[in-house]
Design a protein around this motif. Structure first.
Motif, PDB file in Angstrom:
ATOM      1  N   GLU A 185       0.833  -1.209   0.000  1.00  0.00           N
ATOM      2  CA  GLU A 185       0.000   0.000   0.000  1.00  0.00           C
ATOM      3  C   GLU A 185       0.867   1.259   0.000  1.00  0.00           C
ATOM      4  OE1 GLU A 185      -2.544  -0.319   3.382  1.00  0.00           O
ATOM      5  OE2 GLU A 185      -3.543  -2.136   2.636  1.00  0.00           O
ATOM      6  N   ASN A 186       1.920   1.238   0.785  1.00  0.00           N
ATOM      7  CA  ASN A 186       2.807   2.401   0.868  1.00  0.00           C
ATOM      8  C   ASN A 186       3.517   2.661  -0.452  1.00  0.00           C
ATOM      9  OD1 ASN A 186       3.885   4.379   2.894  1.00  0.00           O
ATOM     10  ND2 ASN A 186       5.827   3.528   2.192  1.00  0.00           N
ATOM     11  N   GLU A 187       3.949   1.585  -1.110  1.00  0.00           N
ATOM     12  CA  GLU A 187       4.624   1.735  -2.403  1.00  0.00           C
ATOM     13  C   GLU A 187       3.652   2.250  -3.461  1.00  0.00           C
ATOM     14  OE1 GLU A 187       7.990   1.220  -3.087  1.00  0.00           O
ATOM     15  OE2 GLU A 187       8.031   1.172  -0.902  1.00  0.00           O
ATOM     16  N   GLN A 188       2.432   1.726  -3.464  1.00  0.00           N
ATOM     17  CA  GLN A 188       1.432   2.150  -4.456  1.00  0.00           C
ATOM     18  C   GLN A 188       1.069   3.617  -4.277  1.00  0.00           C
ATOM     19  OE1 GLN A 188      -1.694  -0.766  -3.843  1.00  0.00           O
ATOM     20  NE2 GLN A 188      -0.841  -2.160  -5.372  1.00  0.00           N
ATOM     21  N   ALA A 189       1.103   4.085  -3.021  1.00  0.00           N
ATOM     22  CA  ALA A 189       0.778   5.483  -2.740  1.00  0.00           C
ATOM     23  C   ALA A 189       2.005   6.383  -2.822  1.00  0.00           C
ATOM     24  CB  ALA A 189       0.144   5.597  -1.358  1.00  0.00           C
ATOM     25  N   ALA A 190       3.150   5.771  -3.217  1.00  0.00           N
ATOM     26  CA  ALA A 190       4.422   6.512  -3.274  1.00  0.00           C
ATOM     27  C   ALA A 190       4.698   7.184  -1.935  1.00  0.00           C
ATOM     28  CB  ALA A 190       4.397   7.546  -4.401  1.00  0.00           C
ATOM     29  N   GLY A 191       4.413   6.459  -0.856  1.00  0.00           N
ATOM     30  CA  GLY A 191       4.575   7.013   0.485  1.00  0.00           C
ATOM     31  C   GLY A 191       6.018   7.002   0.954  1.00  0.00           C
ATOM     32  N   ASP A 192       6.246   7.717   2.043  1.00  0.00           N
ATOM     33  CA  ASP A 192       7.570   7.797   2.657  1.00  0.00           C
ATOM     34  C   ASP A 192       7.860   6.469   3.366  1.00  0.00           C
ATOM     35  OD1 ASP A 192       9.849   8.395   4.039  1.00  0.00           O
ATOM     36  OD2 ASP A 192       9.140  10.320   4.800  1.00  0.00           O
ATOM     37  N   SER A 193       9.066   5.952   3.154  1.00  0.00           N
ATOM     38  CA  SER A 193       9.427   4.681   3.787  1.00  0.00           C
ATOM     39  C   SER A 193       9.586   4.804   5.300  1.00  0.00           C
ATOM     40  CB  SER A 193      10.725   4.148   3.182  1.00  0.00           C
ATOM     41  OG  SER A 193      11.787   5.057   3.394  1.00  0.00           O
ATOM     42  N   THR A 194       9.627   6.047   5.811  1.00  0.00           N
ATOM     43  CA  THR A 194       9.816   6.259   7.250  1.00  0.00           C
ATOM     44  C   THR A 194       8.731   5.565   8.066  1.00  0.00           C
ATOM     45  OG1 THR A 194      10.818   8.407   6.801  1.00  0.00           O
ATOM     46  CG2 THR A 194      10.085   8.003   9.054  1.00  0.00           C
ATOM     47  N   ARG A 195       7.493   5.615   7.574  1.00  0.00           N
ATOM     48  CA  ARG A 195       6.372   5.000   8.295  1.00  0.00           C
ATOM     49  C   ARG A 195       6.582   3.496   8.454  1.00  0.00           C
ATOM     50  NH1 ARG A 195       1.448   3.030   5.665  1.00  0.00           N
ATOM     51  NH2 ARG A 195      -0.060   2.424   7.251  1.00  0.00           N
ATOM     52  N   ILE A 196       7.011   2.845   7.369  1.00  0.00           N
ATOM     53  CA  ILE A 196       7.225   1.396   7.400  1.00  0.00           C
ATOM     54  C   ILE A 196       8.416   1.063   8.290  1.00  0.00           C
ATOM     55  CG2 ILE A 196       7.765  -0.629   6.013  1.00  0.00           C
ATOM     56  CD1 ILE A 196       4.966   0.461   5.532  1.00  0.00           C
ATOM     57  N   ILE A 197       9.482   1.834   8.178  1.00  0.00           N
ATOM     58  CA  ILE A 197      10.685   1.582   8.980  1.00  0.00           C
ATOM     59  C   ILE A 197      10.389   1.766  10.467  1.00  0.00           C
ATOM     60  CG2 ILE A 197      12.986   2.503   9.516  1.00  0.00           C
ATOM     61  CD1 ILE A 197      13.311   2.998   6.482  1.00  0.00           C
ATOM     62  N   THR A 198       9.586   2.777  10.791  1.00  0.00           N
ATOM     63  CA  THR A 198       9.209   3.011  12.186  1.00  0.00           C
ATOM     64  C   THR A 198       8.449   1.821  12.753  1.00  0.00           C
ATOM     65  OG1 THR A 198       9.105   5.407  11.842  1.00  0.00           O
ATOM     66  CG2 THR A 198       7.938   4.532  13.748  1.00  0.00           C
ATOM     67  N   LEU A 199       7.527   1.273  11.979  1.00  0.00           N
ATOM     68  CA  LEU A 199       6.787   0.095  12.423  1.00  0.00           C
ATOM     69  C   LEU A 199       7.728  -1.093  12.637  1.00  0.00           C
ATOM     70  CD1 LEU A 199       3.456   0.021  10.350  1.00  0.00           C
ATOM     71  CD2 LEU A 199       3.672   0.026  12.845  1.00  0.00           C
ATOM     72  N   PHE A 200       8.624  -1.294  11.676  1.00  0.00           N
ATOM     73  CA  PHE A 200       9.582  -2.405  11.809  1.00  0.00           C
ATOM     74  C   PHE A 200      10.477  -2.222  13.042  1.00  0.00           C
ATOM     75  CE2 PHE A 200       9.180  -3.766   7.193  1.00  0.00           C
ATOM     76  CZ  PHE A 200       8.850  -5.083   7.485  1.00  0.00           C
ATOM     77  N   ASP A 201      10.913  -0.987  13.285  1.00  0.00           N
ATOM     78  CA  ASP A 201      11.772  -0.738  14.449  1.00  0.00           C
ATOM     79  C   ASP A 201      11.034  -1.054  15.749  1.00  0.00           C
ATOM     80  OD1 ASP A 201      14.001   0.002  13.020  1.00  0.00           O
ATOM     81  OD2 ASP A 201      13.586   2.154  13.104  1.00  0.00           O
TER      82      ASP A 201
END
Length: 265
Positions: A185-201
């Motif tokens: 979803e984040n890639e399709q929306a061209a979103g910032d990877s920060t959100r995904i990285i924060t969740l992973f952290d």
């Protein structure tokens, strides 16, 4: 039968799909008691050609021989959605809900259909109904998160995602599926990877005892050209699962690039 089948298969191999289609149809007419294999071949041809009316016709013919099944009803539902035939799509999913009242996933799917069609209140009702019966239902929980996202309620959306990712009762494979969906979803929306990285952290800080999520995190970091950041994550994967060959090879590859012979040995 065998001659026509061999000829039809040859036509398929040579790209003569129209002729193959004619032969498979002939087989279903001449050999009705042995028509399942040619019917599935027709399903493949019509599906690849986007001939949705014909796909539905073939599915109905299969259903007439085998009886109603979840798999066929789900496929018909999917095709009706592609045809933008709302009434028939809804009919198929309602039939599954009625046929399998104890199976919550069809009510969740009906909720998804309502959400897709803008009937948010009905979608919410169905998701809540399932979660009242089974608060641990991950499919309904994720669907409810999608509902909150669609109506712009970020706070409740985040709460639902957290209740999936940071709940010890949720299976690791379910969490893995959630994170994969969020990445897509984040890639399709061209979103910032920060959100995904924060969740992973946050997941890593929760000290997972299954290697699948850390491995996905490492792969995500590498895909974002963050190779150095991926190294401690890969080491964590090995700590959890010493037999994980993929993570070892990635670490060895990076060590070789740095000429870090101590780590290689």
């Amino acid at each position: 039968y065998w001659y026509i089948q061999a000829l039809a298969n040859l036509c398929m191999e040579q790209g003569e799909t129209e002729r193959a289609q004619q032969l498979y149809e002939e087989m279903t007419e001449r050999f009705p008691r042995r028509s399942m294999e040619p019917l599935y071949s027709l399903l493949d041809i019509y599906g690849r050609n986007g001939q949705y009316e014909q796909v539905i016709d073939v599915l109905n013919r299969i259903e007439a021989q085998t009886g109603k099944s979840e798999r066929i009803s789900m496929e018909k539902y999917r095709i009706y959605l592609q045809m933008d035939d709302e009434a028939k799509a809804q009919r198929e999913i309602l039939a599954l809900v009625e046929e399998y009242p104890a199976e919550p996933r069809y009510r969740v799917l009906l909720g998804d259909f309502n959400l897709l069609k803008g009937r948010n209140d009905e979608a919410y009702r169905l998701y809540r109904e399932v979660l009242t019966e089974d608060p641990s239902n991950a499919q309904a929980r994720y669907a409810l998160a999608t509902y909150y996202e669609q109506v712009g309620d970020k706070e409740h959306y985040d709460q639902q995602i957290d209740s999936l990712l940071f709940n010890n009762k949720v299976e690791p494979q379910v969490k893995l599926g959630v994170m994969r969906s969020l990445i897509v979803e984040n890639e399709q929306a061209a979103g910032d990877s920060t959100r995904i990285i924060t969740l992973f952290d946050r997941i890593m800080a929760d000290d997972p005892d299954d290697a699948s999520l850390p491995m996905l995190y490492a792969q995500y970091l590498i895909s974002k050209q963050m190779t150095q950041e991926s190294l401690p994550v890969l080491r964590k994967v090995i700590d959890i699962d010493p037999t994980n060959t993929a993570s070892r090879l990635m670490l060895l590859s990076e060590a070789a690039k740095r000429e870090d012979y101590e780590e290689i040995t």
